[in-house]
Design a protein around this motif. Sequence first.
Motif, short mmCIF file in Angstrom:
data_model
loop_
_atom_site.label_atom_id
_atom_site.label_comp_id
_atom_site.label_asym_id
_atom_site.label_seq_id
_atom_site.Cartn_x
_atom_site.Cartn_y
_atom_site.Cartn_z
N ASP A 137 0.80 -1.25 0.10
CA ASP A 137 -0.12 -0.03 -0.04
C ASP A 137 0.87 1.22 0.00
O ASP A 137 0.57 2.32 -0.67
N VAL A 138 2.02 1.14 0.59
CA VAL A 138 2.82 2.31 0.84
C VAL A 138 3.30 2.62 -0.55
O VAL A 138 3.57 3.85 -1.05
N TYR A 139 4.09 1.43 -1.14
CA TYR A 139 4.92 1.67 -2.20
C TYR A 139 3.76 2.07 -3.43
O TYR A 139 4.34 2.74 -4.33
N LYS A 140 2.59 1.59 -3.50
CA LYS A 140 1.52 2.05 -4.38
C LYS A 140 1.36 3.56 -4.40
O LYS A 140 1.01 4.15 -5.30
N GLU A 141 1.34 4.08 -2.98
CA GLU A 141 0.92 5.67 -2.73
C GLU A 141 2.26 6.36 -3.52
O GLU A 141 2.15 7.24 -4.03
N ILE A 142 3.39 6.00 -3.30
CA ILE A 142 4.58 6.56 -3.43
C ILE A 142 4.97 6.79 -5.01
O ILE A 142 5.32 7.62 -5.68
N PHE A 143 5.03 5.35 -5.33
CA PHE A 143 5.63 5.18 -7.03
C PHE A 143 4.37 4.72 -7.85
O PHE A 143 3.89 3.70 -7.79
N LYS A 144 4.16 5.75 -8.46
CA LYS A 144 3.13 5.62 -9.83
C LYS A 144 4.14 4.97 -10.87
O LYS A 144 3.15 3.98 -11.47
N GLN A 174 0.19 2.46 10.93
CA GLN A 174 0.44 2.64 9.56
C GLN A 174 2.02 2.76 9.26
O GLN A 174 2.57 3.54 9.79
N ILE A 175 2.36 2.14 8.32
CA ILE A 175 3.79 2.30 7.75
C ILE A 175 4.00 3.57 7.33
O ILE A 175 3.15 3.98 6.19
N VAL A 176 4.66 4.36 7.48
CA VAL A 176 5.05 5.63 7.07
C VAL A 176 6.39 5.67 6.06
O VAL A 176 6.59 6.92 5.33
N THR A 193 17.54 -0.37 -1.31
CA THR A 193 16.56 0.04 -2.25
C THR A 193 15.22 -0.01 -1.80
O THR A 193 15.02 0.15 -0.55
N ASP A 194 14.21 0.59 -2.64
CA ASP A 194 12.83 0.57 -2.49
C ASP A 194 12.64 1.61 -1.22
O ASP A 194 11.94 1.22 -0.32
N CYS A 195 13.17 2.76 -1.38
CA CYS A 195 12.98 3.52 -0.13
C CYS A 195 11.95 4.47 -0.60
O CYS A 195 11.70 5.17 -1.64
N ALA A 196 11.05 4.37 0.42
CA ALA A 196 9.65 5.17 0.25
C ALA A 196 9.16 5.83 1.57
O ALA A 196 9.54 5.04 2.68
N THR A 197 8.99 7.06 1.75
CA THR A 197 8.27 7.74 2.90
C THR A 197 7.01 8.62 2.39
O THR A 197 7.10 9.35 1.62
N LEU A 198 6.01 8.35 3.28
CA LEU A 198 4.92 9.13 3.11
C LEU A 198 5.15 10.55 3.14
O LEU A 198 5.71 11.01 4.23
N GLY A 205 13.91 12.33 9.02
CA GLY A 205 15.12 11.47 9.20
C GLY A 205 14.95 10.13 9.15
O GLY A 205 15.73 9.14 9.62
N TYR A 206 13.50 9.63 8.83
CA TYR A 206 13.51 8.24 8.75
C TYR A 206 14.04 7.51 7.96
O TYR A 206 14.56 6.17 8.29
N MET A 207 14.37 7.77 6.81
CA MET A 207 15.13 7.04 5.59
C MET A 207 16.50 6.73 6.14
O MET A 207 17.09 5.80 5.86
#
Length: 272
Positions: A137-144, A174-176, A193-198, A205-207
């Motif tokens: 769900d997180v990756y779907k929101e961040i990466f079109k 919720q994963i952010v 890889t696969d770095c994503a933050t809402l 500084g989460y990443m």
Amino acid sequence: MTTKINTLTAHVSVYTDAFNKRIRIDYYQGDRNEVLRIIHQHISGWVEKLIVKSYAGDLPFFISNGFVCEAFIKGYFDGVDMYFVTEYFSANRKQSKKIQLEESIIEKIVQEKSPVSIPDTEGIKMATLLDIRRLADVYKEIFKIYPTPLSDEEHIRKTMKDGTLYTYIENENQIVSAASAEVNREFKNAELTDCATLPEAEGKGYMKKLLFFLEQKLKTDGITCCYTIARAESYSMNKVFAQLGYAYGGRLINNCFIYSGLEDMNVWYKSL
């Protein structure tokens, strides 16, 4: 799709990537001329770019056969340096349209000379099979647009079972923010890889925390080389890796479809 080809004098691992219109050679062994023959046998009309992960000693051979060296990773092959050598079959694919912007980003990061920082890892969790849906769900929101099907739960499940490590930070269940490490135990390296933050969690500084956490786990597991291939247009992601002590290893031109479309990608590496 990876295909392993063996002949009497050579062994080649060919990764066919139709989505990104490229072929990547992740590993080869044996007679180099036979390796080259096998590689070119797999070039079809849809292929726009060929990438070979070359051993340092074979760099002159590939250059003399028309390849261009775009980037490198020190220690990639269990301590031996690796060079990304490329060949293009499309004039448009060979030309970067944003090279000046991307160069200015690297120059700015280098000039800032940010000290290497060691973030805390409080609140970070290792993902399990039970977290797959939330990750997707997180990756779907961040990466079109993304070079691999990260929004597909089955893809995450398969890669997780194959050894990819996924980590995340959550807020109110919720994963952010999330990131992963694709581990190659044969060569003792891992791609972060696969770095994503809402959007609502950016700037905290989460990443940096997630990546540092993964580094420590990989080091414990005997991995000696970490690297990433980051969007060349992303100042924030490139800066994060610089702040974690990664060295810049060059740029892969029009490497894959991600975020806005076909983009250049910067290579960063670090010895653990």
